[in-house]
Design an enzyme around this catalytic site. Sequence first.
Site, mmCIF file in Angstrom:
data_model
loop_
_atom_site.group_PDB
_atom_site.id
_atom_site.type_symbol
_atom_site.label_atom_id
_atom_site.label_comp_id
_atom_site.label_asym_id
_atom_site.label_seq_id
_atom_site.Cartn_x
_atom_site.Cartn_y
_atom_site.Cartn_z
ATOM 1 C CG HIS A 291 -8.598 5.134 3.055
ATOM 2 N ND1 HIS A 291 -9.577 4.863 3.988
ATOM 3 C CD2 HIS A 291 -8.018 3.951 2.762
ATOM 4 C CE1 HIS A 291 -9.578 3.577 4.252
ATOM 5 N NE2 HIS A 291 -8.653 2.984 3.528
ATOM 6 C CG HIS B 66 -11.392 1.082 0.299
ATOM 7 N ND1 HIS B 66 -11.471 -0.231 0.711
ATOM 8 C CD2 HIS B 66 -10.443 1.657 1.092
ATOM 9 C CE1 HIS B 66 -10.605 -0.437 1.694
ATOM 10 N NE2 HIS B 66 -9.958 0.684 1.943
ATOM 11 C CE LYS C 188 -4.135 -4.304 1.134
ATOM 12 N NZ LYS C 188 -4.815 -3.204 1.837
ATOM 13 C CB CYS D 229 -2.159 -3.144 5.165
ATOM 14 S SG CYS D 229 -3.856 -2.547 4.962
ATOM 15 C CG HIS E 92 -15.031 0.146 1.716
ATOM 16 N ND1 HIS E 92 -14.401 -0.098 2.911
ATOM 17 C CD2 HIS E 92 -15.083 -1.037 1.061
ATOM 18 C CE1 HIS E 92 -14.067 -1.381 2.971
ATOM 19 N NE2 HIS E 92 -14.475 -1.970 1.855
ATOM 20 C CG ASP F 238 -6.648 0.039 1.244
ATOM 21 O OD1 ASP F 238 -6.932 -1.141 1.510
ATOM 22 O OD2 ASP F 238 -7.073 1.010 1.912
ATOM 23 C CG ASP G 172 -2.014 -1.081 1.151
ATOM 24 O OD1 ASP G 172 -2.010 -1.865 0.192
ATOM 25 O OD2 ASP G 172 -2.840 -1.161 2.080
#
Length: 206
Positions: A81, A48, A106, A151, A52, A46, A8
């Site tokens: 984010h 989203h 993810k 993470c 989310h 990351d 990330d």
Amino acid sequence: MKALLVIDIQNDFCPGGALAVHDGDTIIPIINQLSQQFEHIILTQDWHPQGHSSFASVHEGKAPYEVIQMSYGSQVLWPDHCIQGTVGAEFHPELQTTKAQLIIRKGFRKEVDSYSAFYENDHQTATGLAGYLKDSGIDTLYLVGLATDFCVKWSAIDGIQEGFDVYVIKDAVKGIDLNDSVATAWAEMEAAGVKIIHTSELVLSL
Ligand code: VGL
Ligand code: ZN
């Protein structure tokens, strides 16, 4: 066989981003340097959708960093984010990504967050990374990136559970640190069998 797993390194986790990790960008030159020593590099991102379920903004009366109970357990609520397609979700421009052979995205399912590169936070929905690594003959992972206490930690512990040898390179990670969560993360990783090393101890002949 070894692989470098870069967690990330995205604009939103770096200074100026929506969920900035203090000094998050300072590890990028170290990661770029390390990348030269690895034949196999895997990045996570990351990723989203808008709205989310990990965003405080979708839970009425809740503020970022509060914790709520979801069907799969407790969940920290975050500022919005790493929204798909936004600049915040892009890799930091200084990160060298050319050599990466796989990007695992993810957190794209609205109802469940995903810290780990292996499993979503329900600990059941796999990302496919374990299978990919095993099929590729990779058995040893070196983890770097953001954030140590979320993470990176969850990926490291899941990596052990999936049977990999896992190293976290301590000078190539940075944490968010909510209520001492960085110290807790190091202790939990160590207890799980994760090996914690410094880049200076990393003598690789790859
Ligand atoms: C992360 C919080 C929310 C991380 C991702 O990369 O550690 N933390 N989403
Ligand atoms: Zn996230």
